[in-house]
Scaffold this motif. Sequence first.
Motif, PDB file in Angstrom:
ATOM      1  N   THR A   1       0.829  -1.214   0.000  1.00  0.00           N
ATOM      2  CA  THR A   1       0.000   0.000   0.000  1.00  0.00           C
ATOM      3  C   THR A   1       0.856   1.252   0.000  1.00  0.00           C
ATOM      4  O   THR A   1       0.525   2.245  -0.661  1.00  0.00           O
ATOM      5  CB  THR A   1      -0.928  -0.008   1.231  1.00  0.00           C
ATOM      6  OG1 THR A   1      -1.713  -1.198   1.211  1.00  0.00           O
ATOM      7  CG2 THR A   1      -1.847   1.205   1.224  1.00  0.00           C
ATOM      8  N   ALA A   2       1.971   1.241   0.741  1.00  0.00           N
ATOM      9  CA  ALA A   2       2.824   2.426   0.833  1.00  0.00           C
ATOM     10  C   ALA A   2       3.473   2.784  -0.500  1.00  0.00           C
ATOM     11  O   ALA A   2       3.906   3.918  -0.704  1.00  0.00           O
ATOM     12  CB  ALA A   2       3.901   2.215   1.892  1.00  0.00           C
ATOM     13  N   GLU A   3       3.559   1.817  -1.448  1.00  0.00           N
ATOM     14  CA  GLU A   3       4.218   2.073  -2.730  1.00  0.00           C
ATOM     15  C   GLU A   3       3.221   2.255  -3.868  1.00  0.00           C
ATOM     16  O   GLU A   3       3.612   2.321  -5.035  1.00  0.00           O
ATOM     17  CB  GLU A   3       5.158   0.912  -3.056  1.00  0.00           C
ATOM     18  CG  GLU A   3       6.248   0.704  -2.011  1.00  0.00           C
ATOM     19  CD  GLU A   3       7.111  -0.511  -2.325  1.00  0.00           C
ATOM     20  OE1 GLU A   3       6.966  -1.063  -3.444  1.00  0.00           O
ATOM     21  OE2 GLU A   3       7.925  -0.911  -1.465  1.00  0.00           O
ATOM     22  N   LEU A   4       1.927   2.346  -3.550  1.00  0.00           N
ATOM     23  CA  LEU A   4       0.911   2.503  -4.594  1.00  0.00           C
ATOM     24  C   LEU A   4       0.879   3.941  -5.090  1.00  0.00           C
ATOM     25  O   LEU A   4       0.492   4.862  -4.371  1.00  0.00           O
ATOM     26  CB  LEU A   4      -0.472   2.107  -4.052  1.00  0.00           C
ATOM     27  CG  LEU A   4      -0.834   0.625  -4.081  1.00  0.00           C
ATOM     28  CD1 LEU A   4      -2.166   0.397  -3.407  1.00  0.00           C
ATOM     29  CD2 LEU A   4      -0.875   0.106  -5.517  1.00  0.00           C
ATOM     30  N   THR A   5       1.329   4.163  -6.308  1.00  0.00           N
ATOM     31  CA  THR A   5       1.226   5.454  -6.978  1.00  0.00           C
ATOM     32  C   THR A   5       0.712   5.222  -8.385  1.00  0.00           C
ATOM     33  O   THR A   5       0.784   4.101  -8.919  1.00  0.00           O
ATOM     34  CB  THR A   5       2.586   6.172  -7.033  1.00  0.00           C
ATOM     35  OG1 THR A   5       3.486   5.401  -7.833  1.00  0.00           O
ATOM     36  CG2 THR A   5       3.165   6.361  -5.632  1.00  0.00           C
ATOM     37  N   LYS A   6       0.191   6.274  -8.979  1.00  0.00           N
ATOM     38  CA  LYS A   6      -0.338   6.131 -10.329  1.00  0.00           C
ATOM     39  C   LYS A   6       0.755   5.746 -11.315  1.00  0.00           C
ATOM     40  O   LYS A   6       0.538   4.916 -12.210  1.00  0.00           O
ATOM     41  CB  LYS A   6      -1.015   7.443 -10.747  1.00  0.00           C
ATOM     42  CG  LYS A   6      -2.262   7.764  -9.926  1.00  0.00           C
ATOM     43  CD  LYS A   6      -2.854   9.104 -10.291  1.00  0.00           C
ATOM     44  CE  LYS A   6      -4.039   9.432  -9.409  1.00  0.00           C
ATOM     45  NZ  LYS A   6      -4.602  10.768  -9.683  1.00  0.00           N
ATOM     46  N   ASP A   7       1.942   6.338 -11.173  1.00  0.00           N
ATOM     47  CA  ASP A   7       3.041   6.019 -12.083  1.00  0.00           C
ATOM     48  C   ASP A   7       3.500   4.574 -11.906  1.00  0.00           C
ATOM     49  O   ASP A   7       3.742   3.856 -12.888  1.00  0.00           O
ATOM     50  CB  ASP A   7       4.219   6.970 -11.840  1.00  0.00           C
ATOM     51  CG  ASP A   7       3.878   8.401 -12.204  1.00  0.00           C
ATOM     52  OD1 ASP A   7       2.936   8.597 -13.020  1.00  0.00           O
ATOM     53  OD2 ASP A   7       4.535   9.322 -11.688  1.00  0.00           O
ATOM     54  N   ASN A   8       3.620   4.133 -10.665  1.00  0.00           N
ATOM     55  CA  ASN A   8       4.066   2.772 -10.383  1.00  0.00           C
ATOM     56  C   ASN A   8       3.074   1.749 -10.934  1.00  0.00           C
ATOM     57  O   ASN A   8       3.445   0.759 -11.569  1.00  0.00           O
ATOM     58  CB  ASN A   8       4.231   2.591  -8.878  1.00  0.00           C
ATOM     59  CG  ASN A   8       5.001   1.319  -8.538  1.00  0.00           C
ATOM     60  OD1 ASN A   8       5.519   0.633  -9.420  1.00  0.00           O
ATOM     61  ND2 ASN A   8       5.074   1.004  -7.255  1.00  0.00           N
ATOM     62  N   VAL A   9       1.788   2.008 -10.703  1.00  0.00           N
ATOM     63  CA  VAL A   9       0.750   1.096 -11.192  1.00  0.00           C
ATOM     64  C   VAL A   9       0.726   1.063 -12.716  1.00  0.00           C
ATOM     65  O   VAL A   9       0.635   0.004 -13.340  1.00  0.00           O
ATOM     66  CB  VAL A   9      -0.627   1.510 -10.626  1.00  0.00           C
ATOM     67  CG1 VAL A   9      -1.758   0.773 -11.346  1.00  0.00           C
ATOM     68  CG2 VAL A   9      -0.690   1.229  -9.136  1.00  0.00           C
ATOM     69  N   ALA A  10       0.800   2.242 -13.342  1.00  0.00           N
ATOM     70  CA  ALA A  10       0.749   2.302 -14.805  1.00  0.00           C
ATOM     71  C   ALA A  10       1.928   1.546 -15.425  1.00  0.00           C
ATOM     72  O   ALA A  10       1.766   0.831 -16.425  1.00  0.00           O
ATOM     73  CB  ALA A  10       0.751   3.754 -15.257  1.00  0.00           C
ATOM     74  N   ALA A  11       3.124   1.688 -14.825  1.00  0.00           N
ATOM     75  CA  ALA A  11       4.302   1.021 -15.378  1.00  0.00           C
ATOM     76  C   ALA A  11       4.161  -0.496 -15.309  1.00  0.00           C
ATOM     77  O   ALA A  11       4.448  -1.208 -16.288  1.00  0.00           O
ATOM     78  CB  ALA A  11       5.551   1.474 -14.618  1.00  0.00           C
ATOM     79  N   GLN A  12       3.690  -1.029 -14.189  1.00  0.00           N
ATOM     80  CA  GLN A  12       3.569  -2.486 -14.055  1.00  0.00           C
ATOM     81  C   GLN A  12       2.429  -3.047 -14.903  1.00  0.00           C
ATOM     82  O   GLN A  12       2.525  -4.163 -15.419  1.00  0.00           O
ATOM     83  CB  GLN A  12       3.373  -2.852 -12.580  1.00  0.00           C
ATOM     84  CG  GLN A  12       4.582  -2.552 -11.722  1.00  0.00           C
ATOM     85  CD  GLN A  12       4.668  -3.489 -10.525  1.00  0.00           C
ATOM     86  OE1 GLN A  12       4.191  -4.615 -10.584  1.00  0.00           O
ATOM     87  NE2 GLN A  12       5.305  -3.017  -9.453  1.00  0.00           N
ATOM     88  N   LEU A  13       1.344  -2.272 -15.033  1.00  0.00           N
ATOM     89  CA  LEU A  13       0.247  -2.746 -15.881  1.00  0.00           C
ATOM     90  C   LEU A  13       0.666  -2.787 -17.351  1.00  0.00           C
ATOM     91  O   LEU A  13       0.248  -3.655 -18.111  1.00  0.00           O
ATOM     92  CB  LEU A  13      -0.986  -1.861 -15.702  1.00  0.00           C
ATOM     93  CG  LEU A  13      -1.751  -2.038 -14.379  1.00  0.00           C
ATOM     94  CD1 LEU A  13      -2.890  -1.025 -14.287  1.00  0.00           C
ATOM     95  CD2 LEU A  13      -2.302  -3.454 -14.253  1.00  0.00           C
TER      96      LEU A  13
END
Length: 615
Positions: free
Chosen positions: A551-563
């Motif tokens: 949860t502490a590492e959930l960001t829009k950029d991080n999510v978009a990159a992994q998706l």
Amino acid sequence: MMKHFRFYLIFLFTIIAGPLLAQVSVRVQAPSDVVEGDRFRVSYVVNTQDIDDFRVDDFEGINVDFGPSTSRSSSYSIVNGKTTSSSSTTFTYTVTAEKAGSYHIPAATAMVGGKSYKSSSPSITILPAGSSSRGGQQGQSQGQVHSGQQADRMHTQNVGDKITGKDLFIAVTASKRRVYEQEAVLLTYKLYTLVNVSSLEGKMPELDGFHVQELNRQRQPELKMEHYNGKNYGTVVWSQYVVFPQQTGTLTIPEIKYEATVMQQNRSADPFDIFFGGGSVMQEVRKTVIAPAVTLQVDALPSPKPENFSGAVGKFSVSTDLTPKSLKANDATTLRLTVSGTGNMKLIKAPQVEWPKDFESYDPKTEENTSIGASGSSGKIIYDFIAVPRHQGTFEVPGVEFCYFDPDAREYRTLHGEAYSIDVAKGKGGSTSSAALSKEEIQLLNSDIHYINTSAPTFQTGSSALFASKRYWTIYALALAAFAALVAVFRRRIALNADVARRRTRGANKVANRRLRQARKLLQQNNPAAFYDEAMRALWGFVGDKLNIPTAELTKDNVAAQLKQRGVSDELLDQLIRTLDDCEFARYAPGDPTENMEKIYDSAAQVISQLQNAC
């Protein structure tokens, strides 16, 4: 074919008869306070469309500009084969607040099926038309129609406008300024604002010389309008504390520093930049708000204090009960003392019980059932005093004394419990005097006492012994096999549970669907703040579980990159980010927060469904 016919027949019956079978009610929808000269709506909602007649009593202090306008709505749903339907008729009046004061919204009467149904008559406060700190400009302009959401009437500043102490401040009130030691004092911290405040953070520091308890407040504090110093402020009781002074003299409760987030409007923002995610209409501004210190004069309790004083300050009552009153020597009896009332309940000392000399007594077992309120802790404390008589006979237990100080009467008061007579019969094992056991040999479990077995032991002969017999080795082999099987089962379970990431990914869709169902309920209950929070938790929780991101590492950029690494299309990524932005914007943006709830719910459900298929 017959099954389909039966289904349609049931569905048709539900549509026609469902509204008739429902209990008829008439609800009133109106703001609790308005400003003199404001226009607003008063709506009466009847949960049926079969209305024979509808009438409303006369409005007082309010002028009817238009109405009633009538609207009807119906809904049908089938969930797990169960069909439900509802319908309603809404009568809406557009009115103007004419004269400052306190009034009642008139009650409405609806005639349905020959019966009369009447609504409640809620109160409404009309505030004087106050001036504004912004040159007469208010968040709710004169004559504008509003929906009763008081937050919408707060002034929305432009980016760069200065927030003064008259725009936003916190007032502190104490229920008493001069008290006795240990007497409860209620501190109320009330926010006054002319601007849009989205959050407020701050807490009471550690206090020397006080015992502090905070009152539980609502999750979403209710904003109300109040006329103060010629202006109409939005007010909310932000926090309340009950403090019990432990020292005497002049004591000071220090100031509290709060950090407020104020929403300001960026009128110069380019609409095209905002549309393509390059800017925002609203901007957050941090503002420090200081709640002033409070000084209390604490007087010492009168001297001399009674020897049996329990330390209790407030108003109390006591009751006692002895169980059992007849018993055998070396059995236990319990004297229950219940102290009820309001005051410093958590600081009370247990009173003393004068047991007869032949009784062996133990420290009391305490059970507390209290809650904090404006007058202090209220409820009851139960003391269970346990004693064991060692000899037979009839004994007297004098009434328990409970002494407390009444701050209103300014005197000590002593309450007396009931006195009891105990009949003790001869115990088991011969002489009662030689059968007595020490405290270390008695184990108390509530009122049960277990003794060492003093009867003569029995022995088995060698021929009947279990050890080294065939039955012994059979039981041993079975136990060993059962132990090996349990070790194998638990090893497999540990291996499965160790794969946390796999279990988290596998349950992502289930958790998201449960949160979406909760969001749907909040949508139907018209609770926008909780709805948007739940919708965002569903989206963030789903992608976090699916991608195994903390949860502490959930960001829009991080999510978009992994998706993207998992082959998710750019269109679906844009829809995910857009839905999250819409939730955040709708939660804090001015206007009606309920406007886009249905649209955002559909978008969130669609995103979760497509992401489930895509990865």
